[in-house]
Design an enzyme around this catalytic site. Structure first.
Site, short mmCIF file in Angstrom:
data_model
loop_
_atom_site.label_atom_id
_atom_site.label_comp_id
_atom_site.label_asym_id
_atom_site.label_seq_id
_atom_site.Cartn_x
_atom_site.Cartn_y
_atom_site.Cartn_z
N SER A 578 33.92 28.51 87.68
CA SER A 578 34.81 27.93 87.17
C SER A 578 36.27 28.08 88.38
O SER A 578 36.41 29.36 88.75
CB SER A 578 35.60 28.46 85.85
N TYR A 591 38.70 33.95 78.61
CA TYR A 591 37.85 32.85 79.42
C TYR A 591 37.87 33.29 80.82
O TYR A 591 36.74 33.43 81.63
CB TYR A 591 38.03 31.57 79.31
#
Length: 702
Positions: A578, A591
Site C-alpha cells: 500500500s 492499517y
C-alpha cells in the site's frame, strides 16, 4: 493381505444404452444427424475417450464448380473430439476422388505419402484437415460408419483371448483383423476383408478398437452401442466374483491425498527439461485397484496397447515404492533411471529420419495405495493423460479376464510416437503462452485486485488457485473464471489467512491440484480508519493479524514449494502492499503500520529467498476504489469522513485529483504490475517496490 481380508470383485465395465431421441433427430438435416450421433457417442465415456474415435457419413453435396450433386464424405477431422465437436469439426471430401487415390498406392510403404493426397480431395474448400483414419471410412461402401475405442472393446482387442471371445460373443457377424498401424494400408485391409466376408457387420481391429456400419445414422449409433454393451456383458461375466489383477496386496492409504500433495512438488522439481510440468492426481477406484494389486508391477511394465492411450501416456509408467516417497535421493534416482530407460528405448527404435528425442520424463507415475499422478506441460494434457491411463487400466483388467494382456510392440509404439506425420502436427501447433506450466496462488482472490490478478495470470497461460475467506464470493469468482478460461486451470480454497491450519490446507490443495507452486501473490487485506485514541487493541490486532501475520503465514507455507523449483529457473512472491506503507496517514495508524510491517517482511524474504531462486517484490497501490471489497465497507465512509468529502463519486474524485497524474487507479493496473513481477520478464528483480498510485510524492521510494 491377511487370510481374513475379503476378496473384492473386479470393477465391472459399464454397459451403455441408447440415448437416441427420435423427436430431436426428426428436426435435423443429414449433416446434423451425423453431428448428433457423434456427440452422443463421444459424450459417453463408456463409448469412447476424449479425442478418440471417428464417425462418418456419405452425403450428397452440390459441387460449387459444376452445380451437380456429388457424393461427399463427411468424417471427423484431425485432432477433433466427437463428444464436443461442431459441424466445422468434420472434414468434407469428394468421395469419388478418395476412391481414385488407390491408383497412387503401391503398398504399405506408401502410407505417409497417401496422407499427402487427402487435401487434394477437399470438398468446398473446407479447411478442416482430414485424419489418418479417413481411408477406413472412404474405402468402405457403407453410408454410415463408426470407429470407436471403448475400454470393453479394447480389452478384447488387446487380449490373447480376444479373437476367440469375438467369435463367442457375435458368432461370425463381427470379424477380426490383426494389428496394423492406422493409415491407408489398414483401410485397404479392412475393405478387402469385408468384401471377402460379406456377412460381417463390423470388424475388431486388434489393439485398435472396432469399426461398424449401418444404412442410417440412428441404426449406426444403436449398432455401435449394442456391440459395446455385448462386449461389456461378456467381460463382466468373465470377471464375476473374481479379484482383479491377482487380488489386492496394498490397501488404499487413508492419507493418500496428503501424500500426493507432498509428493507431487518433489517430483515436479526433479523433472528437468525445457518447460515446467503441471500435475494431476487421481485416486479413483481403477487406480487404487490396479496399483494395489499383485499383478501391478508386471502389467505396468508392459505399457499400454491402444495408440490413443499410448500417445498420451508414453511407453510405460514410472512406479514408486510407497515407503520411500519422502526420500528425495530415491525420487531423483528413480527419475534419472526412467530417463535413461527412455533414452535407451529411443536409441533401440529410432530410424534414420526419426525426429530428435522428446522429453524423457515420465508422464504417468503410479504409487500403490496412493493412486495415479500424471505430468504434462499444461493441466488439460496432464488430466487427459491420467484419464487415458485409467482407460488402459480398464483394458488390462478385461484383457486378463479372458487371456493375457498384450501391449503394443515396442517398435510399433516408437513408430507411432515418433511418426513424422505426428511430428509435423506438433510443429504446427502455436507457441505456448509465456506462463503455461506455471502455478500461482492468489490470496484475497475474490476481491477486486485478487480477481484481476488471477485474470491477468490466466491470460498468460498460468494455472491459478484462488484463496479467500468469503466462500460465496470465492465460488462466484471461480465459476466465472472457469467459464472464461476453462475448468482445468482454476481452483479455489476457502482460507482465512490468519488461520495457520487453513493456510497450510490451501497450499496443500494447490500442490495436489496442480503439482506445486511457482508464484504467490499475497493480497488478502482489510482496512480501517481511526485516530490513535479510537484505535482499540482489537482493531490493532485485526489489522496486524491479516496484513502482517497473514502475509507471514502465506509466505511461510509457500516457501518449501517455491524452493522445489530452484533448478527450474526459480519462483516469485509478490506482496500487494500500500502507499500507506511508505507515506504516513493520519487516522490510519493500525492499517499503515501493518502494511509497513508486511513490506519490510518482503524485503527480509528477498534476502532469504535469493539463494533458493525465490524473488520477492512489492506492488504498492493507492486508492483502488472501483471493484474493491475493502472500499465497499466502513473504510470508504471512514476515509470520506477523514477527508471531509462525500463517500460517493466525490471521494473517487478526491483521490484522483490528489494524484500527480490525476488518474483513477483500477484493480487491473495493480494486476499488471503483479503479473510482471511474477513473470520471467522481471527475472533480475528482487527486493523491489513498484508504486501504482498515479503518483504520490510522499510514497517515492528512497
Amino acid at each position: 493381505m491377511n487370510a481374513h481380508t475379503p476378496v473384492a470383485s473386479a470393477i465391472p465395465f459399464a454397459v451403455p444404452t441408447s440415448r437416441w431421441d427420435d423427436a430431436h433427430a426428426a428436426s435435423l438435416s443429414p449433416a446434423e444427424l451425423l453431428l448428433y450421433r457423434s456427440n452422443l457417442l463421444g459424450s459417453d465415456l463408456t463409448v469412447t475417450n476424449f479425442g478418440g474415435g471417428n464417425t462418418s457419413a456419405k452425403l450428397t453435396g452440390i459441387d460449387p464448380l459444376t452445380g451437380e450433386a456429388v457424393p461427399v464424405l463427411w468424417v471427423k477431422g484431425s485432432g477433433g473430439d466427437i463428444g464436443s465437436m461442431k459441424l466445422d469439426g468434420f472434414s468434407t471430401l469428394y468421395q469419388e476422388k478418395l476412391l481414385g487415390l488407390e491408383a497412387h498406392y503401391s503398398g504399405p510403404d506408401d502410407d505417409d505419402t497417401m496422407v499427402g493426397y487427402l487435401p487434394h480431395c477437399t470438398f468446398n474448400l473446407n479447411g478442416r484437415a482430414a485424419s489418418i483414419d479417413t481411408p477406413l471410412h472412404s474405402l468402405l461402401p457403407f453410408a454410415h460408419v463408426d470407429h470407436v475405442h471403448p475400454d470393453a472393446i479394447i480389452a478384447l482387442a488387446a487380449s490373447s483371448g480376444g479373437e476367440a471371445a469375438t467369435r463367442a460373443i457375435w458368432g461370425g457377424t463381427i470379424g477380426w483383423l490383426p494389428w496394423k498401424r492406422p493409415g491407408y494400408t489398414l483401410g485397404v485391409m479392412l475393405r478387402d476383408y469385408v468384401r471377402a466376408n460379406p456377412q460381417v457387420k463390423g470388424v475388431m481391429l486388434a489393439g485398435h478398437g472396432i469399426i461398424c456400419w449401418a444404412d442410417s445414422a440412428k441404426a449406426c449409433y444403436e449398432h455401435t452401442i449394442s456391440l459395446i454393451a455385448d462386449a461389456a456383458r461378456h467381460l463382466n461375466a468373465a470377471m464375476a466374483g473374481k479379484p482383479a489383477f491377482g487380488g489386492q496386496i496394498v490397501a488404499p492409504n487413508p492419507d493418500r491425498a496428503a501424500i500426493a500433495a507432498d509428493l507431487m512438488p518433489r517430483l515436479r522439481g526433479l523433472m528437468t527439461g525445457a518447460r515446467r510440468k503441471l500435475g494431476h492426481f487421481s485416486d479413483d477406484a481403477e487406480a487404487l485397484e490396479f496399483t494395489g494389486s499383485a499383478d501391478f508391477q508386471r502389467l505396468a511394465a508392459l505399457g499400454t496397447s491402444c495408440p490413443d492411450h499410448f500417445l498420451r501416456t508414453k511407453i510405460a509408467p514410472l512406479t514408486l515404492d510407497p515407503a520411500r516417497l519422502t526420500d528425495d535421493a530415491y525420487l531423483a534416482q528413480q527419475l534419472a533411471d526412467y530417463r535413461a530407460l527412455y533414452a535407451a528405448y529411443y536409441e533401440r527404435c529410432k530410424r534414420a529420419n526419426s525426429p530428435a528425442m522428446r522429453d524423457p520424463n515420465p508422464v504417468v507415475v503410479l504409487v500403490p495405495g496412493v493412486g495415479r499422478i500424471t505430468f504434462a506441460t499444461d493441466k488439460t494434457t496432464a488430466r487427459l493423460a491420467g484419464e487415458f491411463y485409467g482407460n488402459a487400466i480398464n483394458v488390462m483388467r478385461g484383457a486378463e479376464a479372458i487371456g493375457d494382456y498384450i501391449a503394443l510392440d515396442e517398435q510399433e509404439a516408437f513408430d507411432i510416437e515418433y511418426w513424422l506425420l505426428e511430428e509435423a502436427k506438433l510443429q504446427r501447433m502455436p507457441a505456448p503462452k509465456p506462463m503455461v506450466g506455471r502455478i500461482a496462488l492468489v490470496t484475497g482472490g475474490a476481491g477486486g485486485i485478487g480477481a484481476a490478478t488471477a485474470v491477468r495470470l490466466l491470460k498468460e497461460g498460468a494455472c491459478v488457485l484462488l484463496a479467500d475467506r468469503d466462500a460465496d464470493a470465492l465460488e462466484e469468482t471461480r465459476a466465472g473464471l472457469a467459464q472464461q478460461f476453462g475448468k482445468d486451470v482454476i481452483r479455489a480454497a476457502t482460507c482465512d489467512v490468519t488461520d495457520e491450519a487453513a493456510v497450510a490446507a490451501a497450499f496443500a490443495a494447490c500442490a495436489r491440484e496442480f503439482g506445486g507452486l511457482d508464484m504467490l501473490v499475497a493480497n488478502a487485506g482489510i482496512a480501517s480508519s481511526a485516530t490513535i485514541e479510537e484505535t482499540t487493541l482489537s482493531l490493532w490486532h485485526r489489522n496486524h493479524d491479516v496484513l502482517a501475520q497473514g502475509y507471514f503465514l502465506t509466505a511461510r507455507a509457500a516457501w518449501p514449494l517455491l524452493k522445489r523449483m530452484k533448478e527450474q529457473g526459480g519462483t516469485s512472491v509478490v506482496f500487494i502492499g500500500s502507499k500507506n506503507a511508505l507515506a504516513a496517514a493520519a487516522g490510519a495508524s493500525a492499517y499503515a503500520s501493518a502494511k509497513a510491517a508486511a513490506n519490510h517482511l518482503a524485503r527480509c524474504l528477498a534476502l532469504e529467498g535469493a539463494p533458493d531462486g525465490i524473488r520477492v517484490n512489492i506492488v504498492n497501490p493507492d486508492a483502488v476504489i472501483r471493484g474493491s471489497r475493502i472500499w465497499d465497507g466502513d473504510w470508504r465512509k471512514e476515509r470520506a469522513a477523514a477527508n471531509k468529502v462525500d463517500a460517493g463519486e466525490e471521494l473517487e474524485a478526491h483521490y484522483r485529483n490528489r494524484s500527480m497524474l490525476k488518474r483513477d487507479v483500477l484493480p487491473e493496473d495493480i494486476a499488471e504490475a503483479a503479473a510482471w513481477l511474477a513473470s520471467d520478464l522481471s527475472a533480475k528483480s528482487t527486493g523491489n517496490m513498484i508504486n501504482v498510485d498515479a503518483g504520490n510524492v510522499q510514497a517515492f521510494t528512497r
